[in-house]
Design an enzyme around this catalytic site. Structure first.
Site, PDB file in Angstrom:
ATOM      1  N   ASP A   3       0.825  -1.218   0.000  1.00 16.27           N
ATOM      2  CA  ASP A   3       0.000   0.000   0.000  1.00 16.27           C
ATOM      3  C   ASP A   3       0.860   1.270   0.000  1.00 16.27           C
ATOM      4  O   ASP A   3       1.482   1.605   1.010  1.00 16.27           O
ATOM      5  CB  ASP A   3      -0.902   0.056   1.236  1.00 16.27           C
ATOM      6  CG  ASP A   3      -1.953  -1.048   1.291  1.00 16.27           C
ATOM      7  OD1 ASP A   3      -1.652  -2.171   0.848  1.00 16.27           O
ATOM      8  OD2 ASP A   3      -3.059  -0.784   1.801  1.00 16.27           O
ATOM      9  N   ASN A  54      -3.978   3.987  -1.471  1.00 18.92           N
ATOM     10  CA  ASN A  54      -3.738   5.183  -0.653  1.00 18.92           C
ATOM     11  C   ASN A  54      -2.798   6.172  -1.330  1.00 18.92           C
ATOM     12  O   ASN A  54      -2.256   7.071  -0.674  1.00 18.92           O
ATOM     13  CB  ASN A  54      -3.123   4.791   0.700  1.00 18.92           C
ATOM     14  CG  ASN A  54      -3.891   3.706   1.411  1.00 18.92           C
ATOM     15  OD1 ASN A  54      -3.436   2.565   1.497  1.00 18.92           O
ATOM     16  ND2 ASN A  54      -5.062   4.044   1.915  1.00 18.92           N
ATOM     17  N   HIS A  73     -10.146   1.657  -0.219  1.00 25.40           N
ATOM     18  CA  HIS A  73      -9.994   3.096  -0.488  1.00 25.40           C
ATOM     19  C   HIS A  73     -10.041   3.464  -1.973  1.00 25.40           C
ATOM     20  O   HIS A  73      -9.959   4.640  -2.310  1.00 25.40           O
ATOM     21  CB  HIS A  73      -8.697   3.628   0.128  1.00 25.40           C
ATOM     22  CG  HIS A  73      -8.804   3.852   1.602  1.00 25.40           C
ATOM     23  ND1 HIS A  73      -9.641   4.808   2.144  1.00 25.40           N
ATOM     24  CD2 HIS A  73      -8.195   3.233   2.656  1.00 25.40           C
ATOM     25  CE1 HIS A  73      -9.535   4.777   3.465  1.00 25.40           C
ATOM     26  NE2 HIS A  73      -8.672   3.820   3.799  1.00 25.40           N
ATOM     27  N   HIS A 129      -6.712  -8.234   0.058  1.00 31.02           N
ATOM     28  CA  HIS A 129      -6.765  -6.986   0.827  1.00 31.02           C
ATOM     29  C   HIS A 129      -7.715  -7.187   2.008  1.00 31.02           C
ATOM     30  O   HIS A 129      -8.929  -7.260   1.834  1.00 31.02           O
ATOM     31  CB  HIS A 129      -7.281  -5.880  -0.100  1.00 31.02           C
ATOM     32  CG  HIS A 129      -7.067  -4.513   0.431  1.00 31.02           C
ATOM     33  ND1 HIS A 129      -5.864  -3.863   0.341  1.00 31.02           N
ATOM     34  CD2 HIS A 129      -7.902  -3.666   1.092  1.00 31.02           C
ATOM     35  CE1 HIS A 129      -5.962  -2.673   0.905  1.00 31.02           C
ATOM     36  NE2 HIS A 129      -7.186  -2.528   1.368  1.00 31.02           N
ATOM     37  N   HIS A 153      -1.137  -2.117   6.540  1.00 30.99           N
ATOM     38  CA  HIS A 153      -0.003  -1.185   6.519  1.00 30.99           C
ATOM     39  C   HIS A 153       1.134  -1.604   7.442  1.00 30.99           C
ATOM     40  O   HIS A 153       2.107  -0.867   7.590  1.00 30.99           O
ATOM     41  CB  HIS A 153      -0.452   0.257   6.837  1.00 30.99           C
ATOM     42  CG  HIS A 153      -1.285   0.856   5.756  1.00 30.99           C
ATOM     43  ND1 HIS A 153      -1.505   2.211   5.633  1.00 30.99           N
ATOM     44  CD2 HIS A 153      -1.958   0.278   4.732  1.00 30.99           C
ATOM     45  CE1 HIS A 153      -2.290   2.442   4.588  1.00 30.99           C
ATOM     46  NE2 HIS A 153      -2.582   1.283   4.040  1.00 30.99           N
TER      47      HIS A 153
HETATM   48 FE   LIG Z   1      -4.090   0.763   2.575  1.00 27.21          FE
HETATM   49 FE   LIG Z   2      -7.368  -0.870   2.632  1.00 27.00          FE
END
Ligand SMILES: [Fe+2]
Ligand SMILES: [Fe+2]
Length: 259
Positions: free
Chosen positions: A8, A40, A68, A152, A179
């Site tokens: 990410d 992101n 996201h 994810h 993350h």
């Molecule tokens: Fe992320």
């Molecule tokens: Fe995510």
């Protein structure tokens, strides 16, 4: 087939460190296929067409994503138009874009498939990623052996389960979203490379990429605050996977970190 996956990528700090290291990593590991999670990339929330184009220009072959991806509305027509940017396949089928892409690598002679799925534990209640995974994998022509899955998800259990569920049917299941990189890289018994989370490529002087004070304030007050991306201590987190192209089975998995 040598694959580089970059976790990410968060905001300008994450993009800058990708730009700084990508060519070196591709040369060092003799990479044939580069995949990057872009959910992101635009200030922490989603990705814009301009940023996606830039990442492709730098040498990324496929952009995967996650929850996201819907944050920047201008990406929606791009998702429909561009075959190499993915959103998780198990969102409602009429959503823009796709979760599976099949193409020939840059050197031109090897076909690969990349699939993006998203977990449901502590996340939005979309379709079953396991059943969707089966449906999407059935669309891949049998002669294509190299198949990469970006899973994810928030819950480690759901990602580990997906690794075992797909063992022997895909070349790699690599997790994204938390993350935080995990240290459980392995090759499962039937040949699938697995890692629960590749971790963030972005500013580590932060809380998952967001400025520390804002997140702490939200925990203390429970009042919504606007999150700004942090910028300090940028690190690139990713993983290198070597796959036997004739069988689709992984022969090596190695975590990568650059500061
Ligand atoms: Fe992320
Ligand atoms: Fe995510």
């Amino acid at each position: 087939m040598k694959i580089l996956y970059i976790g990410d990528t968060v905001a300008s700090a994450g993009r800058a460190i990708v730009k700084q290291y990508l060519k070196n990593l591709q040369e060092e590991f003799k990479i044939d296929l580069t995949i990057l999670n872009c959910e992101n990339a635009a200030a922490g929330f989603g990705v814009t067409p301009k940023i996606a184009d830039e990442l492709f220009d730098w040498g990324v072959d496929v952009l995967t994503s996650g929850n996201h991806i819907w944050d920047k509305k201008e990406i929606l027509p791009y998702l429909t138009r561009h075959p190499r940017i993915l959103r998780p396949a198990n969102y409602p089928p009429d959503n823009p874009g796709r979760g599976l892409t099949i193409f020939k690598t840059r050197n031109g002679d090897e076909e690969v498939a990349v699939l993006n799925l998203q977990g449901r534990v502590f996340m939005v209640p979309i379709d079953d990623p396991f059943r969707t995974g089966d449906i999407e994998l059935a669309k891949i022509p049998k002669h294509i052996k190299v198949i990469f899955v970006d899973m994810h998800a928030e819950a480690t259990s759901e990602k580990v389960a997906m690794g075992w569920y797909l063992d022997g049917r895909v070349s790699a299941v690599i997790g994204s979203h938390t993350h935080v990189p995990t240290a459980d890289e392995t090759i499962l018994p039937k040949g699938t490379a697995y890692l629960t989370d590749a971790g963030m490529t972005g500013p580590f002087d932060s809380i998952l990429g967001v400025a520390r004070n804002e997140v702490i304030e939200r925990f203390l007050t429970q009042i919504p605050v606007r999150f700004e991306s942090a910028s300090q201590d940028a690190r690139l987190n990713g993983v290198f996977i070597d796959v036997d192209s004739s069988t689709g089975k992984a022969t090596k998995i190695e975590r990568i970190q650059r500061k």
